[in-house]
Write a protein that holds these residues in place. Structure first.
Motif, PDB file in Angstrom:
ATOM      1  N   HIS A 165       0.828  -1.033   0.070  1.00  0.00           N
ATOM      2  CA  HIS A 165       0.059  -0.006  -0.049  1.00  0.00           C
ATOM      3  C   HIS A 165       0.833   1.243  -0.106  1.00  0.00           C
ATOM      4  N   TYR A 166       1.953   1.253   0.893  1.00  0.00           N
ATOM      5  CA  TYR A 166       2.756   2.409   0.963  1.00  0.00           C
ATOM      6  C   TYR A 166       3.897   2.402  -0.175  1.00  0.00           C
ATOM      7  N   SER A 167       4.364   3.492  -0.530  1.00  0.00           N
ATOM      8  CA  SER A 167       5.402   3.578  -1.687  1.00  0.00           C
ATOM      9  C   SER A 167       6.684   3.385  -1.050  1.00  0.00           C
ATOM     10  N   PRO A 168       7.599   2.603  -2.093  1.00  0.00           N
ATOM     11  CA  PRO A 168       8.773   2.342  -1.553  1.00  0.00           C
ATOM     12  C   PRO A 168       9.887   3.545  -2.371  1.00  0.00           C
ATOM     13  N   THR A 169       9.126   4.017  -3.019  1.00  0.00           N
ATOM     14  CA  THR A 169      10.076   5.169  -3.916  1.00  0.00           C
ATOM     15  C   THR A 169       9.249   6.602  -3.826  1.00  0.00           C
ATOM     16  N   MET A 170      10.419   7.629  -3.919  1.00  0.00           N
ATOM     17  CA  MET A 170       9.662   8.907  -4.086  1.00  0.00           C
ATOM     18  C   MET A 170       9.523   9.064  -5.489  1.00  0.00           C
ATOM     19  N   GLU A 171       9.785   8.625  -6.480  1.00  0.00           N
ATOM     20  CA  GLU A 171       9.540   8.644  -7.913  1.00  0.00           C
ATOM     21  C   GLU A 171       7.957   8.826  -8.239  1.00  0.00           C
ATOM     22  N   THR A 172       7.172   7.653  -7.553  1.00  0.00           N
ATOM     23  CA  THR A 172       5.725   7.604  -7.482  1.00  0.00           C
ATOM     24  C   THR A 172       4.980   8.613  -6.468  1.00  0.00           C
ATOM     25  N   LEU A 173       5.825   9.319  -5.804  1.00  0.00           N
ATOM     26  CA  LEU A 173       5.049  10.509  -5.036  1.00  0.00           C
ATOM     27  C   LEU A 173       5.119  11.828  -5.600  1.00  0.00           C
ATOM     28  N   GLN A 174       5.682  11.868  -6.913  1.00  0.00           N
ATOM     29  CA  GLN A 174       5.632  13.159  -7.518  1.00  0.00           C
ATOM     30  C   GLN A 174       4.323  13.753  -7.902  1.00  0.00           C
ATOM     31  N   GLY A 175       4.048  14.916  -7.275  1.00  0.00           N
ATOM     32  CA  GLY A 175       2.636  15.258  -7.552  1.00  0.00           C
ATOM     33  C   GLY A 175       1.929  15.663  -6.145  1.00  0.00           C
ATOM     34  N   GLU A 176       2.577  14.885  -5.004  1.00  0.00           N
ATOM     35  CA  GLU A 176       2.038  14.988  -3.807  1.00  0.00           C
ATOM     36  C   GLU A 176       2.901  15.964  -2.963  1.00  0.00           C
ATOM     37  N   PRO A 177       2.395  16.788  -2.119  1.00  0.00           N
ATOM     38  CA  PRO A 177       3.201  17.700  -1.327  1.00  0.00           C
ATOM     39  C   PRO A 177       4.304  17.045  -0.591  1.00  0.00           C
ATOM     40  N   GLU A 178       5.359  17.666  -0.872  1.00  0.00           N
ATOM     41  CA  GLU A 178       6.803  16.960  -0.427  1.00  0.00           C
ATOM     42  C   GLU A 178       6.748  17.013   1.183  1.00  0.00           C
ATOM     43  N   GLY A 179       6.073  17.893   1.894  1.00  0.00           N
ATOM     44  CA  GLY A 179       5.911  17.810   3.362  1.00  0.00           C
ATOM     45  C   GLY A 179       5.134  16.539   4.045  1.00  0.00           C
ATOM     46  N   ILE A 180       4.368  15.721   2.953  1.00  0.00           N
ATOM     47  CA  ILE A 180       3.721  14.654   3.568  1.00  0.00           C
ATOM     48  C   ILE A 180       4.394  13.303   3.175  1.00  0.00           C
ATOM     49  N   TRP A 181       5.448  13.357   2.359  1.00  0.00           N
ATOM     50  CA  TRP A 181       6.094  12.143   1.690  1.00  0.00           C
ATOM     51  C   TRP A 181       6.582  11.177   2.971  1.00  0.00           C
ATOM     52  N   THR A 182       6.707  11.889   4.018  1.00  0.00           N
ATOM     53  CA  THR A 182       7.271  10.956   5.262  1.00  0.00           C
ATOM     54  C   THR A 182       6.183   9.974   5.435  1.00  0.00           C
ATOM     55  N   PHE A 183       4.637  10.350   5.395  1.00  0.00           N
ATOM     56  CA  PHE A 183       3.662   9.493   5.675  1.00  0.00           C
ATOM     57  C   PHE A 183       3.263   8.768   4.415  1.00  0.00           C
ATOM     58  N   LEU A 184       3.839   8.655   3.369  1.00  0.00           N
ATOM     59  CA  LEU A 184       3.391   7.976   2.241  1.00  0.00           C
ATOM     60  C   LEU A 184       4.151   6.866   1.742  1.00  0.00           C
ATOM     61  N   GLY A 185       5.469   6.587   2.503  1.00  0.00           N
ATOM     62  CA  GLY A 185       6.024   5.493   2.369  1.00  0.00           C
ATOM     63  C   GLY A 185       7.423   5.789   3.010  1.00  0.00           C
ATOM     64  N   SER A 186       8.248   4.653   2.641  1.00  0.00           N
ATOM     65  CA  SER A 186       9.706   4.774   3.273  1.00  0.00           C
ATOM     66  C   SER A 186      10.690   4.210   2.222  1.00  0.00           C
ATOM     67  N   HIS A 187      11.772   4.711   2.010  1.00  0.00           N
ATOM     68  CA  HIS A 187      12.854   4.296   1.263  1.00  0.00           C
ATOM     69  C   HIS A 187      13.269   3.007   1.695  1.00  0.00           C
ATOM     70  N   ARG A 188      13.047   2.675   3.229  1.00  0.00           N
ATOM     71  CA  ARG A 188      13.746   1.373   3.735  1.00  0.00           C
ATOM     72  C   ARG A 188      12.848   0.334   3.042  1.00  0.00           C
ATOM     73  N   LEU A 189      11.602   0.551   2.606  1.00  0.00           N
ATOM     74  CA  LEU A 189      10.930  -0.637   1.682  1.00  0.00           C
ATOM     75  C   LEU A 189      11.640  -1.024   0.498  1.00  0.00           C
ATOM     76  N   ALA A 190      12.492  -0.271  -0.009  1.00  0.00           N
ATOM     77  CA  ALA A 190      13.172  -0.594  -1.384  1.00  0.00           C
ATOM     78  C   ALA A 190      14.287  -1.468  -1.340  1.00  0.00           C
ATOM     79  N   GLY A 191      14.893  -1.769   0.051  1.00  0.00           N
ATOM     80  CA  GLY A 191      15.925  -2.456   0.394  1.00  0.00           C
ATOM     81  C   GLY A 191      15.781  -3.862  -0.070  1.00  0.00           C
ATOM     82  N   PRO A 192      14.813  -4.592   0.377  1.00  0.00           N
ATOM     83  CA  PRO A 192      14.750  -5.988  -0.139  1.00  0.00           C
ATOM     84  C   PRO A 192      14.016  -5.986  -1.685  1.00  0.00           C
ATOM     85  N   ILE A 193      13.459  -5.183  -2.340  1.00  0.00           N
ATOM     86  CA  ILE A 193      13.409  -5.017  -3.554  1.00  0.00           C
ATOM     87  C   ILE A 193      14.473  -4.886  -4.536  1.00  0.00           C
TER      88      ILE A 193
END
Ligand SMILES: [Fe+2]
Ligand SMILES: [Fe+2]
Length: 269
Positions: A165-193
């Motif tokens: 449900h949550y995003s593993p990358t900032m790339e698919t968050l483009q368009g969302e206010p940057e101030g809420i990205w912390t609540f939209l996902g985590s780069h840590r999810l990208a590690g196992p990917i």
């Protein structure tokens, strides 16, 4: 081995008001899909009667439906109950789990979990300070571990898909206010990917985000219906047609064979 057809959507937010529309959308797409994948926020507020709308919509489908829960599905504090209810209704609901389907001899594995918050470099929650914040960090750690274990467990499958449900990358968050990205996902999810390199990663949650991104050459799509501007996006995945590990950029269709259409959503409403 034949191409596997996936119909995916996130954030369908079922409620009584959307019942007719949701049911019709499933019925319309089932003949062109081997699997339906739902990337969380299945309901508006996580109430049982909202889940029942979805159950009624999928009851007569011939095509299996696999889902993860989203934050909205937990809002009423009944996430576990909702998952049980949906499973009894015939859906496969994954929560830090995997499911493998045999589709005409092709093993298709879905690793599914919600993911969680935490942010991205520049604004990421650290594992420091108040125990409450450290619990948030630990919850994301548990999600990361589940993704790692799930992808490790299905390494031999012909097709491997990660559903979040949550995003593993900032790339698919483009368009969302940057101030809420912390609540939209985590780069840590990208590690196992990046380590296990599934064929396809799908997520939702970022209603105003962007459709396509990647993690180290692995294609990632934000399939929130608000982003797609359609009920489902149809993906075609070639068994064993893995992404070139050395390729720096995602290529959406003929060059990878992973996605049938490189068409981008025209605009968001
Ligand atoms: Fe949502
Ligand atoms: Fe969400």
């Amino acid at each position: 081995m034949r191409t596997i057809r996936i119909a995916a959507a996130g954030d369908i937010h079922c409620s009584k008001d959307t019942c007719e529309h949701i049911a019709a959308a499933f019925a319309r797409h089932q003949d062109e899909a081997d699997l339906f994948l739902l990337a969380g926020d299945l309901t508006t507020h996580g109430e049982a009667e909202q889940a029942q709308v979805l159950i009624d919509a999928v009851r007569d489908l011939r095509t299996p439906v696999v889902a993860v829960l989203g934050n909205h599905d937990h809002h009423a504090g009944k996430g576990g109950e909702l998952a049980t209810m949906l499973r009894h209704g015939g859906m496969t609901v994954l929560d830090r789990g995997t499911a493998t389907f045999d589709i005409d001899g092709v093993s298709v594995a879905v690793v599914g979990t919600k993911g969680f918050v935490g942010g991205f470099p520049g604004s990421a929650l650290p594992d420091f300070g108040e125990p409450l914040l450290r619990r948030v960090y630990a919850e994301t750690s548990a999600e990361v571990d589940a993704i790692d274990e799930g992808l490790r467990a299905v390494a031999g499958a012909d097709v491997r898909i990660l559903l979040l449900h949550y995003s593993p990358t900032m790339e698919t968050l483009q368009g969302e206010p940057e101030g809420i990205w912390t609540f939209l996902g985590s780069h840590r999810l990208a590690g196992p990917i990046a380590e296990h390199r599934p064929d396809l990663v799908l997520h939702g949650h970022a209603h105003s985000g962007s459709f396509a991104g990647h993690v180290g050459g692995v294609p990632v799509f934000n399939v929130a219906v608000h982003v797609m501007n359609r009920d489902f996006w149809n993906f075609e995945v070639e068994p064993h047609a893995r992404v070139d590990l050395d390729r720096a950029e995602v290529r959406l269709d003929e060059e990878t064979g992973l996605v049938s259409s490189s068409e981008q959503p025209a605009s968001r409403s």
